[in-house]
Scaffold this motif. Structure first.
Motif, PDB file in Angstrom:
ATOM      1  N   LEU A 223       0.829  -1.200   0.000  1.00 57.38           N
ATOM      2  CA  LEU A 223       0.000   0.000   0.000  1.00 57.38           C
ATOM      3  C   LEU A 223       0.866   1.254   0.000  1.00 57.38           C
ATOM      4  CD1 LEU A 223      -2.723  -1.038   2.606  1.00 57.38           C
ATOM      5  CD2 LEU A 223      -2.879  -1.136   0.103  1.00 57.38           C
ATOM      6  N   GLU A 224       0.425   2.279  -0.723  1.00 59.99           N
ATOM      7  CA  GLU A 224       1.186   3.528  -0.788  1.00 59.99           C
ATOM      8  C   GLU A 224       0.725   4.534   0.257  1.00 59.99           C
ATOM      9  OE1 GLU A 224       1.265   5.101  -4.707  1.00 59.99           O
ATOM     10  OE2 GLU A 224       2.245   3.336  -5.561  1.00 59.99           O
ATOM     11  N   GLN A 225      -0.460   4.354   0.827  1.00 53.89           N
ATOM     12  CA  GLN A 225      -0.974   5.250   1.856  1.00 53.89           C
ATOM     13  C   GLN A 225      -0.719   4.642   3.235  1.00 53.89           C
ATOM     14  OE1 GLN A 225      -2.215   8.284   1.039  1.00 53.89           O
ATOM     15  NE2 GLN A 225      -1.714   7.728  -1.068  1.00 53.89           N
ATOM     16  N   TYR A 226      -0.233   5.497   4.154  1.00 52.69           N
ATOM     17  CA  TYR A 226       0.062   5.026   5.506  1.00 52.69           C
ATOM     18  C   TYR A 226      -0.083   6.186   6.476  1.00 52.69           C
ATOM     19  CZ  TYR A 226       2.651   3.122   9.480  1.00 52.69           C
ATOM     20  OH  TYR A 226       3.007   2.698  10.726  1.00 52.69           O
ATOM     21  N   SER A 227      -0.829   5.967   7.567  1.00 51.59           N
ATOM     22  CA  SER A 227      -1.112   7.057   8.505  1.00 51.59           C
ATOM     23  C   SER A 227      -0.452   6.869   9.864  1.00 51.59           C
ATOM     24  CB  SER A 227      -2.632   7.188   8.706  1.00 51.59           C
ATOM     25  OG  SER A 227      -3.182   5.971   9.192  1.00 51.59           O
ATOM     26  N   GLY A 228       0.365   5.830  10.030  1.00 47.52           N
ATOM     27  CA  GLY A 228       1.010   5.598  11.312  1.00 47.52           C
ATOM     28  C   GLY A 228       2.339   6.314  11.428  1.00 47.52           C
ATOM     29  N   GLY A 229       3.217   5.805  12.307  1.00 44.47           N
ATOM     30  CA  GLY A 229       4.520   6.430  12.475  1.00 44.47           C
ATOM     31  C   GLY A 229       5.095   6.216  13.860  1.00 44.47           C
ATOM     32  N   GLY A 230       5.711   7.273  14.408  1.00 42.28           N
ATOM     33  CA  GLY A 230       6.486   7.173  15.633  1.00 42.28           C
ATOM     34  C   GLY A 230       5.716   7.495  16.895  1.00 42.28           C
ATOM     35  N   ILE A 231       5.896   8.709  17.435  1.00 42.55           N
ATOM     36  CA  ILE A 231       5.277   9.127  18.689  1.00 42.55           C
ATOM     37  C   ILE A 231       4.380  10.325  18.400  1.00 42.55           C
ATOM     38  CG2 ILE A 231       5.669   9.951  21.039  1.00 42.55           C
ATOM     39  CD1 ILE A 231       8.433   8.638  20.912  1.00 42.55           C
ATOM     40  N   LEU A 232       3.104  10.216  18.756  1.00 40.13           N
ATOM     41  CA  LEU A 232       2.110  11.232  18.406  1.00 40.13           C
ATOM     42  C   LEU A 232       1.265  11.595  19.618  1.00 40.13           C
ATOM     43  CD1 LEU A 232       0.762  12.773  15.949  1.00 40.13           C
ATOM     44  CD2 LEU A 232      -0.913  10.915  15.943  1.00 40.13           C
ATOM     45  N   THR A 233       1.033  12.901  19.810  1.00 43.50           N
ATOM     46  CA  THR A 233      -0.027  13.347  20.716  1.00 43.50           C
ATOM     47  C   THR A 233      -1.212  13.755  19.870  1.00 43.50           C
ATOM     48  OG1 THR A 233       0.659  15.675  20.795  1.00 43.50           O
ATOM     49  CG2 THR A 233       1.679  14.166  22.367  1.00 43.50           C
ATOM     50  N   ASP A 234      -2.393  13.321  20.275  1.00 44.19           N
ATOM     51  CA  ASP A 234      -3.581  13.441  19.434  1.00 44.19           C
ATOM     52  C   ASP A 234      -4.747  13.841  20.324  1.00 44.19           C
ATOM     53  OD1 ASP A 234      -4.936  13.348  17.061  1.00 44.19           O
ATOM     54  OD2 ASP A 234      -4.897  11.171  16.850  1.00 44.19           O
TER      55      ASP A 234
END
Length: 379
Positions: A223-234
């Motif tokens: 998949l070319e779309q990705y919404s995750g990652g490292g460390i996030l405040t949300d």
């Protein structure tokens, strides 16, 4: 004194050799053993008491939740325990990812010196019922984690190494000295650490520090779309008094991540400093990532006026994109995000070797602190 109630699974699937069937804990005490559930609808271990429970020197496997507590105000310590995800099975009502630990009402949670493989990590949600002291808080430390994976039967749930999703203020919470490594194609992780509508305290913020986090990829990998990652405040849908707040993120190493390394999507009184992000944006075979990469960003993403009084400073960034250009930028629509430092790392020097050097630095850091992560043998 404590009692054990070993509940037989209502699934016809039997426990494997050397593993007992699902365990239900109704009394406080210390529990050691090997438990599993091959049915995604049945937790391998379920805690149904607010009395202090310690699970130690255990092996736990599950097709759904490995350790679960719902509605009991759990006081749970898990240490020197190994957890493994089994193949998911059909589920009823709602998705049941293979969380190593899932607790929705709690007074105290400690997870230390554990090993997790192909689990959906740790989820703490709904409500904190503790007294605000250091002894009733959250401590997630000294763990070794491989391939966070949110797979459920014929699908996927959003999964993290750690997600906070409780309401209210938890002083003295800490996520520290964990080693998390996700591999392409084997992991299905969203944000490795996500602080979602959850708060520390002005005098005792949530501290996320000295973690090594490697790998964040789409699943399936093509998949070319990705919404995750490292460390996030949300922090969607909340005002400034109930949004994510009082969080310090520092001295972490973020390596080879897709999408982003550090981010503020909402919240206030958040400080991210002295972190290292190194992303060569290529796989081990030399092929470039086919998805977006980024270093550090901050934005009032939800437009709720709850994002202010934040800072990002003295972070070392060496992040390339799939087109081999810099991706160290800070997106800043709401505040001056302080200083950013690339520390003499040139674009053409950001290689897999540089990523591998970060792991060596991590190991040196552990040695310098005389720390051993993961389970230790039973004395």
């Amino acid at each position: 004194m404590f009692a054990l109630l070993r509940a037989l699974p209502f699934s016809p699937k039997a426990a494997s050799a050397n593993y007992e069937g699902p365990l239900i804990i109704t009394k406080g005490g210390t529990y050691s053993g090997n438990w599993e559930s091959k049915d995604s609808d049945v937790a391998a271990v379920e805690i149904r008491t607010k009395e202090p429970v310690v699970i130690e020197h255990a092996n736990i496997r599950g097709a759904g939740f490995l350790i679960l507590s719902q509605g009991y105000g759990a006081n749970v310590t898990v240490r020197h325990t190994k957890g493994f995800g089994l193949p998911p099975t059909p589920y009823s009502s709602y998705k049941k990812p293979r969380r190593f630990l899932a607790v929705d009402v709690f007074s105290n949670v400690v997870v230390e010196h554990c090993y997790m493989e192909k689990t959906a990590g740790i989820y703490l949600g709904v409500e904190y019922t503790g007294n605000g002291s250091p002894g009733q808080s959250i401590k997630i430390r000294y763990n070794k984690v491989r391939d966070i994976n949110g797979q459920v039967y014929q699908g996927k749930a959003i999964a993290q190494f750690v997600q906070f999703n409780y309401r209210g203020e938890v002083p003295y919470a800490e996520i520290a000295w964990n080693e998390v490594i996700n591999t392409p194609g084997a992991s299905a992780v969203e944000d490795n650490i996500n602080i979602y509508n959850s708060r520390g305290a002005p005098h005792a913020p949530i501290r996320i520090h000295n973690n090594y986090i490697e790998g964040a990829f789409p699943y399936p990998l093509h998949l070319e779309q990705y919404s995750g990652g490292g460390i996030l405040t949300d922090s969607p849908g909340t005002d400034s008094l109930t949004s994510t707040a009082y969080v310090q993120v520092y001295d972490n190493q973020l390596v080879g991540l897709g999408n982003y390394c550090l981010g503020i999507a909402g919240g206030n009184h958040i400080e991210m400093h002295h972190n290292r992000a190194v992303v060569a944006a290529v796989f081990n075979d030399g092929k470039p990532y086919h998805f977006w990469t980024g270093g550090i960003w901050a934005k009032d993403y939800y437009k709720m006026q709850n994002t202010f009084a934040n800072s990002m400073h003295h972070n070392t960034l060496a992040v390339l994109g799939k087109d081999r250009t810099w991706r160290n930028e800070i997106f800043d629509s709401t505040f001056a995000a302080a200083a950013e430092y690339a520390n003499d790392v040139l674009p053409d020097s950001v290689t897999k070797s540089l990523e591998q050097q970060e792991y060596k630095l991590w190991q040196e850091k552990l040695r310098s602190q005389a720390l051993t992560i993961g389970p230790q043998q039973h004395p």
